[in-house]
Motif scaffolding. Structure first.
Motif, short mmCIF file in Angstrom:
data_model
loop_
_atom_site.label_atom_id
_atom_site.label_comp_id
_atom_site.label_asym_id
_atom_site.label_seq_id
_atom_site.Cartn_x
_atom_site.Cartn_y
_atom_site.Cartn_z
N ARG A 164 6.21 0.77 96.45
CA ARG A 164 5.53 -0.52 96.57
C ARG A 164 5.76 -1.14 97.95
O ARG A 164 4.85 -1.76 98.51
CB ARG A 164 6.00 -1.47 95.46
CG ARG A 164 5.51 -1.09 94.07
CD ARG A 164 5.77 -2.19 93.06
NE ARG A 164 7.19 -2.42 92.84
CZ ARG A 164 7.92 -1.80 91.91
NH1 ARG A 164 7.36 -0.89 91.13
NH2 ARG A 164 9.21 -2.10 91.76
N ILE A 165 6.95 -0.97 98.50
CA ILE A 165 7.23 -1.50 99.85
C ILE A 165 6.35 -0.78 100.88
O ILE A 165 5.77 -1.42 101.77
CB ILE A 165 8.72 -1.33 100.19
CG1 ILE A 165 9.57 -2.26 99.32
CG2 ILE A 165 8.98 -1.60 101.67
CD1 ILE A 165 11.06 -1.99 99.40
N LEU A 166 6.24 0.53 100.75
CA LEU A 166 5.40 1.29 101.68
C LEU A 166 3.92 0.89 101.55
O LEU A 166 3.21 0.77 102.55
CB LEU A 166 5.57 2.79 101.43
CG LEU A 166 6.94 3.37 101.79
CD1 LEU A 166 7.06 4.81 101.29
CD2 LEU A 166 7.18 3.32 103.29
N ASP A 167 3.48 0.67 100.34
CA ASP A 167 2.09 0.23 100.13
C ASP A 167 1.85 -1.11 100.83
O ASP A 167 0.80 -1.30 101.47
CB ASP A 167 1.80 0.09 98.63
CG ASP A 167 1.64 1.43 97.93
OD1 ASP A 167 1.43 2.44 98.63
OD2 ASP A 167 1.76 1.46 96.69
N VAL B 92 15.78 -4.12 103.42
CA VAL B 92 15.43 -3.98 102.01
C VAL B 92 16.68 -3.88 101.15
O VAL B 92 16.63 -4.11 99.93
CB VAL B 92 14.50 -2.77 101.77
CG1 VAL B 92 13.19 -2.96 102.52
CG2 VAL B 92 15.16 -1.46 102.18
N THR B 93 17.79 -3.49 101.78
CA THR B 93 19.10 -3.54 101.14
C THR B 93 20.06 -4.21 102.12
O THR B 93 19.77 -4.30 103.32
CB THR B 93 19.64 -2.14 100.80
OG1 THR B 93 19.82 -1.40 102.01
CG2 THR B 93 18.70 -1.39 99.88
N LEU B 94 21.19 -4.67 101.62
CA LEU B 94 22.21 -5.26 102.47
C LEU B 94 23.50 -4.47 102.30
O LEU B 94 23.97 -4.27 101.17
CB LEU B 94 22.44 -6.73 102.09
CG LEU B 94 21.20 -7.64 102.17
CD1 LEU B 94 21.56 -9.06 101.74
CD2 LEU B 94 20.62 -7.64 103.57
N GLY B 95 24.06 -4.01 103.42
CA GLY B 95 25.27 -3.21 103.37
C GLY B 95 24.99 -1.75 103.05
O GLY B 95 23.85 -1.27 103.16
N CYS B 96 26.03 -1.05 102.65
CA CYS B 96 25.95 0.38 102.34
C CYS B 96 26.38 0.59 100.89
O CYS B 96 27.40 0.04 100.45
CB CYS B 96 26.86 1.17 103.29
SG CYS B 96 27.06 2.92 102.85
N ALA B 97 25.64 1.41 100.17
CA ALA B 97 25.93 1.62 98.75
C ALA B 97 27.25 2.37 98.53
O ALA B 97 27.86 2.24 97.46
CB ALA B 97 24.79 2.38 98.09
N TRP B 98 27.71 3.12 99.51
CA TRP B 98 28.98 3.84 99.40
C TRP B 98 30.10 3.05 100.07
O TRP B 98 31.03 2.60 99.44
CB TRP B 98 28.87 5.24 100.01
CG TRP B 98 30.14 6.01 100.00
CD1 TRP B 98 30.89 6.40 101.08
CD2 TRP B 98 30.85 6.51 98.85
NE1 TRP B 98 32.00 7.10 100.69
CE2 TRP B 98 32.00 7.18 99.32
CE3 TRP B 98 30.62 6.44 97.48
CZ2 TRP B 98 32.92 7.77 98.46
CZ3 TRP B 98 31.53 7.04 96.62
CH2 TRP B 98 32.66 7.70 97.10
N ASN B 99 30.00 2.87 101.37
CA ASN B 99 30.88 1.97 102.14
C ASN B 99 32.38 2.26 101.95
O ASN B 99 33.19 1.34 101.93
CB ASN B 99 30.60 0.51 101.76
CG ASN B 99 30.94 -0.45 102.89
OD1 ASN B 99 30.95 -0.08 104.06
ND2 ASN B 99 31.22 -1.70 102.56
N LYS B 100 32.73 3.54 101.81
CA LYS B 100 34.13 3.92 101.61
C LYS B 100 34.62 4.94 102.61
O LYS B 100 35.77 5.40 102.51
CB LYS B 100 34.33 4.46 100.18
CG LYS B 100 34.02 3.47 99.07
CD LYS B 100 34.16 4.13 97.71
CE LYS B 100 33.75 3.17 96.59
NZ LYS B 100 33.83 3.82 95.25
N CYS B 101 33.78 5.35 103.56
CA CYS B 101 34.19 6.38 104.52
C CYS B 101 35.30 5.84 105.42
O CYS B 101 35.22 4.71 105.91
CB CYS B 101 33.00 6.81 105.38
SG CYS B 101 31.67 7.59 104.45
N ALA B 102 36.31 6.66 105.66
CA ALA B 102 37.48 6.23 106.42
C ALA B 102 37.15 5.80 107.84
O ALA B 102 37.79 4.91 108.40
CB ALA B 102 38.52 7.35 106.44
N PHE C 130 8.68 -8.70 100.47
CA PHE C 130 7.25 -8.89 100.73
C PHE C 130 6.99 -10.13 101.59
O PHE C 130 6.09 -10.13 102.43
CB PHE C 130 6.49 -9.00 99.41
CG PHE C 130 6.30 -7.68 98.69
CD1 PHE C 130 6.86 -6.51 99.18
CD2 PHE C 130 5.58 -7.61 97.51
CE1 PHE C 130 6.68 -5.29 98.53
CE2 PHE C 130 5.39 -6.41 96.85
CZ PHE C 130 5.95 -5.24 97.35
N ALA C 131 7.79 -11.17 101.38
CA ALA C 131 7.63 -12.39 102.19
C ALA C 131 7.93 -12.09 103.65
O ALA C 131 7.24 -12.61 104.55
CB ALA C 131 8.55 -13.48 101.66
#
Length: 292
Positions: free
Chosen positions: A84-87, A22-32, A51-52
């Motif tokens: 909505r995804i859970l529904d 549902v997402t691609l990658g990490c929203a933070w993505n800065k951890c050492a 949904f597809a």
């Protein structure tokens, strides 16, 4: 057929789950310490594409009881979109019993108590959270997006809303200079949260130790195998858990430990003491096995 955006990661316990990006990658993505999503730029997927993917799996819907929402922290999505995804999942998967996802504490904190309760009621039953450490100094040095207070506050809210937690601590994260405070404060934050599941992994260096040391804010002196296990002893000694399943059996772990707290605490400490008392004859995973 679903076309995944690689690399794709999921927890070991989600081996038989339908993995839905549902997402691609990490929203933070800065951890050492983390290179999991270094090749990706974070973005959320369009709802119609999600949904597809769900609809394309309907012929196999009766085979799945669990769904894992990828990538790095799917919980970052708004309440409305997650709802909505859970529904849709509940509509298309009649045998669905659990939806889970990776999460950052700040993702949880962005939801109200009522929203968390509604997500749980719609099937979001488990969140995987890499706490890494409960020590604020170390969390700052590895550029983690959270601290002790933000982690404990958010995760307790999730549990209160009916969402179970699987949390992870990273053995060896602070090296020799921060080992003791890392172990003590990690136990402290886990005790405050009281998660249903707890695991430990050992710090690894996918791009080499020097690469990690450059990203670490301060002097990093890695722990050897015996020192890693000694750190685990301090951590486990200070755990006061009421009902938690514990696993330290990832490929990265030299010493495999499994048990339930509080029942098996002393047994695990006995195993650790056996190794520390006679490390030359201890049955540990060899280095090459940790890459399997």
């Amino acid at each position: 057929m679903i076309q995944y955006d690689e690399p794709l990661f999921r927890p070991p316990s989600e081996a038989y789950s339908f993995i839905l990006q549902v997402t691609l990658g990490c929203a933070w993505n800065k951890c050492a310490f983390c290179e999991m999503y270094s090749s990706k730029q974070f973005r959320t997927r369009k709802e119609e594409d999600i949904f597809a993917d769900i609809d394309s799996m309907q012929p196999y819907a009766n085979h799945y009881r669990k769904v894992f929402l990828a990538d790095g922290n799917a919980m970052v999505l708004s309440f409305d979109k997650l709802s909505r995804i859970l529904d849709r999942l509940n509509e298309k998967f009649p045998r669905l019993t659990r939806v889970s996802a990776y999460a950052l504490p700040k993702d949880i904190e962005a939801k109200t108590d009522e929203e968390l309760q509604q997500l749980a009621a719609k099937g979001l039953k488990l969140l995987y959270v890499g706490i890494e450490s409960g020590d604020d100094e170390l969390l700052g040095r590895i550029n983690k997006s959270e601290n002790y207070e933000s982690t404990a506050k958010a995760l307790k809210r999730a549990r209160a809303a009916g969402i179970k937690l699987s949390v992870m601590i990273l053995n060896g994260l602070g090296g020799k200079n921060y080992s003791h405070q890392h172990a003590l404060n990690s136990a402290k934050v886990v005790n405050e949260i009281q998660p249903e599941f707890l695991s430990t992994l050992v710090l690894s260096y996918p791009y080499g130790e020097e690469h990690f040391a450059k990203k670490f804010d301060g002097e990093f002196i890695p722990l050897n195998t015996v020192e890693l296990i000694a750190e685990m002893k301090v951590f486990i000694e200070n755990l006061e858990l009421e009902s938690t399943v514990f696993r330290s059996d990832h490929a990265s772990n030299y010493l495999v430990l499994r048990g339930n707290f509080p029942r098996d605490k002393q047994e695990m400490l006995n195993r650790i003491n056996t190794v520390l008392n006679d490390p030359a004859n201890a049955k540990l995973r060899e280095e090459w096995m940790r890459g399997l």
